[in-house]
Scaffold this motif. Structure first.
Motif, short mmCIF file in Angstrom:
data_model
loop_
_atom_site.label_atom_id
_atom_site.label_comp_id
_atom_site.label_asym_id
_atom_site.label_seq_id
_atom_site.Cartn_x
_atom_site.Cartn_y
_atom_site.Cartn_z
N TYR A 158 0.88 -1.34 -0.10
CA TYR A 158 -0.08 -0.01 -0.02
C TYR A 158 1.01 1.43 0.14
CZ TYR A 158 -3.23 3.55 1.07
OH TYR A 158 -4.02 4.82 1.29
N ASN A 159 1.93 1.31 0.80
CA ASN A 159 2.81 2.54 0.74
C ASN A 159 3.56 2.96 -0.63
OD1 ASN A 159 2.23 2.89 3.52
ND2 ASN A 159 3.88 1.79 4.28
N ILE A 160 3.70 1.67 -1.11
CA ILE A 160 4.53 1.89 -2.50
C ILE A 160 3.37 2.48 -3.52
CG2 ILE A 160 5.50 0.66 -4.33
CD1 ILE A 160 6.77 -1.20 -2.39
N LEU A 161 2.33 1.95 -3.54
CA LEU A 161 1.29 2.50 -4.38
C LEU A 161 0.74 3.82 -4.11
CD1 LEU A 161 -0.99 -0.67 -4.55
CD2 LEU A 161 0.31 0.35 -6.35
N ALA A 162 0.86 4.11 -2.78
CA ALA A 162 0.47 5.41 -2.22
C ALA A 162 1.39 6.61 -2.86
CB ALA A 162 0.36 5.71 -0.84
N ASP A 163 2.73 6.21 -2.49
CA ASP A 163 3.77 6.87 -3.19
C ASP A 163 3.83 7.21 -4.29
OD1 ASP A 163 6.54 8.23 -2.44
OD2 ASP A 163 7.17 6.67 -3.67
N LEU A 164 3.74 6.00 -5.27
CA LEU A 164 3.41 6.26 -6.96
C LEU A 164 2.33 7.24 -7.12
CD1 LEU A 164 4.60 2.63 -8.01
CD2 LEU A 164 5.72 4.69 -8.16
N TYR A 165 1.34 7.00 -6.60
CA TYR A 165 0.20 7.96 -6.72
C TYR A 165 0.46 9.21 -6.31
CZ TYR A 165 -4.57 9.73 -6.08
OH TYR A 165 -5.83 10.41 -6.05
N GLN B 113 -2.04 12.96 -1.68
CA GLN B 113 -2.29 11.48 -1.19
C GLN B 113 -3.61 10.93 -1.69
OE1 GLN B 113 -0.02 9.87 0.59
NE2 GLN B 113 1.29 11.47 0.44
N PRO B 114 -3.52 9.74 -1.80
CA PRO B 114 -4.86 8.97 -2.24
C PRO B 114 -6.07 9.24 -0.98
CG PRO B 114 -3.39 7.41 -1.69
CD PRO B 114 -2.61 8.63 -1.63
N SER B 115 -7.36 9.04 -1.52
CA SER B 115 -8.17 9.32 -0.58
C SER B 115 -9.25 8.60 -1.14
CB SER B 115 -8.73 10.97 -0.49
OG SER B 115 -9.29 11.45 -1.61
N ALA B 116 -10.50 8.47 -0.02
CA ALA B 116 -11.87 7.68 -0.54
C ALA B 116 -12.43 8.34 -2.03
CB ALA B 116 -12.70 7.90 0.67
N ASP B 117 -12.16 9.73 -1.87
CA ASP B 117 -12.92 10.36 -3.10
C ASP B 117 -12.07 10.37 -4.38
OD1 ASP B 117 -15.15 11.18 -1.65
OD2 ASP B 117 -14.40 13.00 -1.09
N SER B 118 -10.87 10.06 -4.09
CA SER B 118 -9.77 10.00 -5.35
C SER B 118 -8.81 8.88 -4.89
CB SER B 118 -9.07 11.38 -5.26
OG SER B 118 -8.15 11.11 -6.46
N PRO B 119 -9.26 7.51 -4.97
CA PRO B 119 -8.44 6.37 -4.63
C PRO B 119 -7.45 5.77 -5.70
CG PRO B 119 -10.76 5.59 -5.60
CD PRO B 119 -10.68 7.41 -5.50
N ILE B 120 -6.72 5.25 -5.31
CA ILE B 120 -5.81 4.47 -5.99
C ILE B 120 -6.50 3.36 -6.70
CG2 ILE B 120 -4.13 2.48 -6.12
CD1 ILE B 120 -3.12 3.69 -3.12
N THR B 121 -6.16 3.68 -8.11
CA THR B 121 -6.88 2.65 -8.93
C THR B 121 -5.88 1.78 -9.42
OG1 THR B 121 -8.35 4.49 -9.93
CG2 THR B 121 -8.17 2.46 -11.17
N ILE B 122 -6.27 0.38 -9.25
CA ILE B 122 -5.50 -0.77 -10.05
C ILE B 122 -6.48 -1.23 -11.16
CG2 ILE B 122 -4.79 -3.28 -9.39
CD1 ILE B 122 -4.28 -2.36 -6.58
N ALA B 123 -5.89 -0.87 -12.34
CA ALA B 123 -6.55 -1.21 -13.53
C ALA B 123 -6.58 -2.72 -13.56
CB ALA B 123 -5.86 -0.59 -14.68
N ALA B 124 -5.66 -3.56 -13.06
CA ALA B 124 -5.78 -4.96 -13.45
C ALA B 124 -4.97 -5.52 -12.41
CB ALA B 124 -5.51 -5.43 -14.56
N TRP B 125 -5.40 -6.74 -11.53
CA TRP B 125 -4.28 -7.35 -10.75
C TRP B 125 -4.30 -8.73 -11.51
CZ3 TRP B 125 -4.09 -5.90 -5.24
CH2 TRP B 125 -3.08 -6.50 -4.47
N TYR B 126 -3.24 -9.03 -12.08
CA TYR B 126 -2.94 -10.26 -12.92
C TYR B 126 -2.10 -11.23 -11.88
CZ TYR B 126 0.40 -12.99 -15.81
OH TYR B 126 1.49 -13.88 -16.31
#
Length: 211
Positions: free
Chosen positions: A79-86, A93-106
Motif C-alpha cells: 500500500y505504501n508503495i502504491l500511495a507513494d507512486l500515486y 495523497q490518495p483518498s476515498a474520493d480519489s482512490p488508488i486505481t488498480i486497472a488490473a491485478w494479474y
C-alpha cells in the motif's frame, strides 16, 4: 529494477514441491534424530521472491502482478508503495474520493506465495483503492484433479475480496493468443494451463498464466 542482495545465515533452502500449504501457513516433513517424521510449520522468507511487480500506466493507475505472501509488513509495504507512486503522479495523497486505481491485478496461479497478499490487501485496504479487473485463468476442480499441490483458495475467494474494494471488479478469464489493452499497455497471453491438453495438469505450478 534494483535488486538488493540479502544474506540469511539462519535459513534452509527447501524446494517448493517439498512443502504443503494450509491457508497461509507452510509445512514440511522433518525427520528427528530417532528417525521419526514430524509435520512441522516453517516460516518463509518473502524477500526477493520474484512475485512482486507493479506497472504504472499513463493515467496513473496500476497493474499489479501477484504480490506474494501475506504478512502484515508485506501488505502495508504494498500500500505504501502504491500511495507513494500515486503521490508522484498526482501530487497528493490518495483518498476515498480519489482512490488508488488498480486497472488490473494479474494472477499467475493459485499458490499462496502468489495470491496471499492480494487477499490480505483487499481485507485491510479495500476501502482505499479501486480494483477494476482481475486477469487470470483459474483451474477448475476437474482440471486440477490428481495434480500435485493444488490450491483453489483465491479462485473461490476472489469475489468476496474484490467486493471489499471500491467500484465493480471484472474477472477476465484469458486464453493463449488473447491480446488486449489497458490504457497504454498492450498485453498478450502466451500460455495457460489449457495448452497442456490433451495431457493432464501434473504439477500445479504449470497452471500459471503467462502474459
Amino acid at each position: 529494477q534494483v535488486i538488493i542482495a540479502k544474506n540469511n545465515n539462519h535459513a534452509i533452502l527447501v524446494p517448493m514441491e517439498a512443502t504443503t500449504q494450509v491457508q497461509d501457513k507452510y509445512f514440511v516433513y522433518k525427520v528427528d534424530g530417532n528417525g521419526k517424521v514430524h509435520y512441522t510449520e516453517v516460516t518463509v522468507d518473502p524477500q526477493n521472491d520474484g512475485n512482486n511487480y507493479i506497472i504504472t500506466l499513463e493515467d496513473g493507475s496500476f497493474v499489479v502482478l501477484d504480490c506474494g505472501f501475506s504478512t502484515a509488513a508485506h501488505k502495508t509495504r504494498l500500500y505504501n508503495i502504491l500511495a507513494d507512486l500515486y503521490y508522484q503522479n498526482f501530487g497528493k495523497q490518495p483518498s476515498a474520493d480519489s482512490p488508488i486505481t488498480i486497472a488490473a491485478w494479474y494472477m499467475t496461479h493459485g499458490h499462496g506465495d502468489h495470491y496471499s497478499t492480494f487477499m490480505a490487501f483487499c481485507e485491510s485496504f479495500g476501502s482505499k483503492f479501486k480494483l477494476e479487473s482481475i486477469i487470470a485463468n483459474f483451474t477448475s476442480d476437474e482440471e486440477c484433479y490428481n495434480t500435485l499441490d493444488p490450491n483453489n483458495t483465491v479462485r473461490d475467494g476472489y469475489k468476496s475480496m474484490a467486493n471489499k474494494t471500491q467500484g465493480t471488479t471484472i474477472y477476465y478469464k484469458v486464453h493463449s493468443g488473447d491480446v488486449f489493452y489497458l490504457r497504454n499497455l498492450k498485453m498478450e497471453v502466451l500460455y495457460t494451463h489449457e495448452d497442456l491438453y490433451p495431457q493432464s495438469l501434473e504439477y500445479f505450478n504449470n497452471s500459471s498464466t503467462v502474459i
